[in-house]
Design an enzyme around this catalytic site. Structure first.
Site, PDB file in Angstrom:
ATOM      1  N   ARG A   1       0.837  -1.199   0.000  1.00 16.01           N
ATOM      2  CA  ARG A   1       0.000   0.000   0.000  1.00 16.01           C
ATOM      3  C   ARG A   1       0.874   1.252   0.000  1.00 16.01           C
ATOM      4  NH1 ARG A   1      -3.741  -1.380   5.091  1.00 16.01           N
ATOM      5  NH2 ARG A   1      -1.689  -2.117   5.798  1.00 16.01           N
TER       6      ARG A   1
ATOM      7  N   ARG B   1      10.668   7.345   3.480  1.00 17.83           N
ATOM      8  CA  ARG B   1      10.679   8.804   3.630  1.00 17.83           C
ATOM      9  C   ARG B   1      11.433   9.234   4.890  1.00 17.83           C
ATOM     10  NH1 ARG B   1       4.453  10.070   3.189  1.00 17.83           N
ATOM     11  NH2 ARG B   1       5.167  12.180   3.713  1.00 17.83           N
TER      12      ARG B   1
ATOM     13  N   ASP C   1       1.112   5.588   0.215  1.00 16.72           N
ATOM     14  CA  ASP C   1       0.423   6.732   0.814  1.00 16.72           C
ATOM     15  C   ASP C   1       0.003   7.736  -0.248  1.00 16.72           C
ATOM     16  OD1 ASP C   1       0.715   5.794   3.416  1.00 16.72           O
ATOM     17  OD2 ASP C   1       2.664   6.772   3.686  1.00 16.72           O
TER      18      ASP C   1
END
Length: 264
Positions: A49, A196, A51
């Site tokens: 998945r 990130r 974001d």
């Protein structure tokens, strides 16, 4: 029958991958296109998945269907009903025990960082941006400390639902392509916001705020509060997902893992 698809998308205009009641996600768009083409509701399961604002070059999904159609028909048919920011790259029949998420043994994420004084006017949302000069060798030295089996708690989002923070990092490379810094991470799996958070901390190293050894110290401490803030979603791509050869899925080619961009 069970079918696997490779999907690429620009995540800028979506609320992430996972289906939501209000819609607006990549999964919503793909399932709606599948329903229009197949004439029935279809549920897809993805490899990873992503974001909101995160892109994919090689997302893999699977679904079950009673329909027997040529694979090229699935690709062209689904693409006919998808928005322009989403496209199916290939379709392939797989055995019933294939699972897009559980059968994968590695994921490859790529982050594109524009490192120059002024922001981009041509690739907004496609690249991250950092305006101060960054020392590549220091960042590369810090990245090498991530390799192997590590506890990545220091780079894990508070809302992460993974059972364990321990992952095996197979690759952690940083290269310069013109004005771009290209971060390549390949691991058994990734925690929520892990890439990130890694990019943000490596930028601190590149700017000279911390030495390369600081990355190792963060891993040892396991405290998210000590690492750098989560960096921007723009510039992050789920580049590829790797599966055992027994499934016979196409292998991602390096030629399409770097989107055309600044300095290319």
């Amino acid at each position: 029958m069970r079918i696997a698809l490779a999907v690429e998308y620009d995540g800028s205009g979506f609320r992430g991958w996972q289906k939501q009641p209000a819609g607006g996600t990549v999964q919503d768009a793909l399932q709606e296109a599948l329903q229009q083409f197949a004439g029935m509701a279809v549920r897809v399961i993805c490899a990873g998945r992503t974001d909101a604002g995160v892109h994919a070059l090689g997302q893999v999904v699977h679904f079950d269907t009673p329909l027997d159609r040529p694979m090229h028909s699935w690709v062209r048919g689904i693409n006919t009903f998808l928005p322009s920011a989403v496209a199916v790259r290939w379709a392939q029949p797989v055995v019933n025990d294939f699972h897009a998420r559980a059968s994968a043994y590695a994921r490859h994420y790529r982050y594109l960082l524009l490192n120059r004084a002024h922001r981009t006017g041509l690739w907004p949302g496609r690249v991250g941006w950092y305006h101060y000069p960054l020392e590549l060798k220091a960042m590369q030295a810090g990245a090498q400390l991530l390799l192997g089996e590590r506890d990545f708690s220091a780079f894990r989002a508070a809302e992460c639902q993974a059972n364990s923070p321990i992952k095996f990092m197979r690759k952690a490379d940083i290269t310069r392509v013109g004005e771009l810094l290209v971060f390549d991470f390949e691991a058994s799996a990734f925690l929520h916001h892990m890439v990130r958070n890694l990019v943000g901390s490596l930028i601190y190293v590149g700017q000279g705020k911390h030495p390369p050894a600081w990355i190792g110290e963060l891993l040892t401490a396991g405290d998210r509060r000590l690492a750098a803030p989560t960096f921007a979603a723009a510039g992050l791509y789920l580049a590829a997902v790797s599966y055992p050869s027994q499934f016979g899925l196409p292998v991602a080619e390096e030629s399409w893992l770097l989107p055309v961009g600044p300095g290319s």
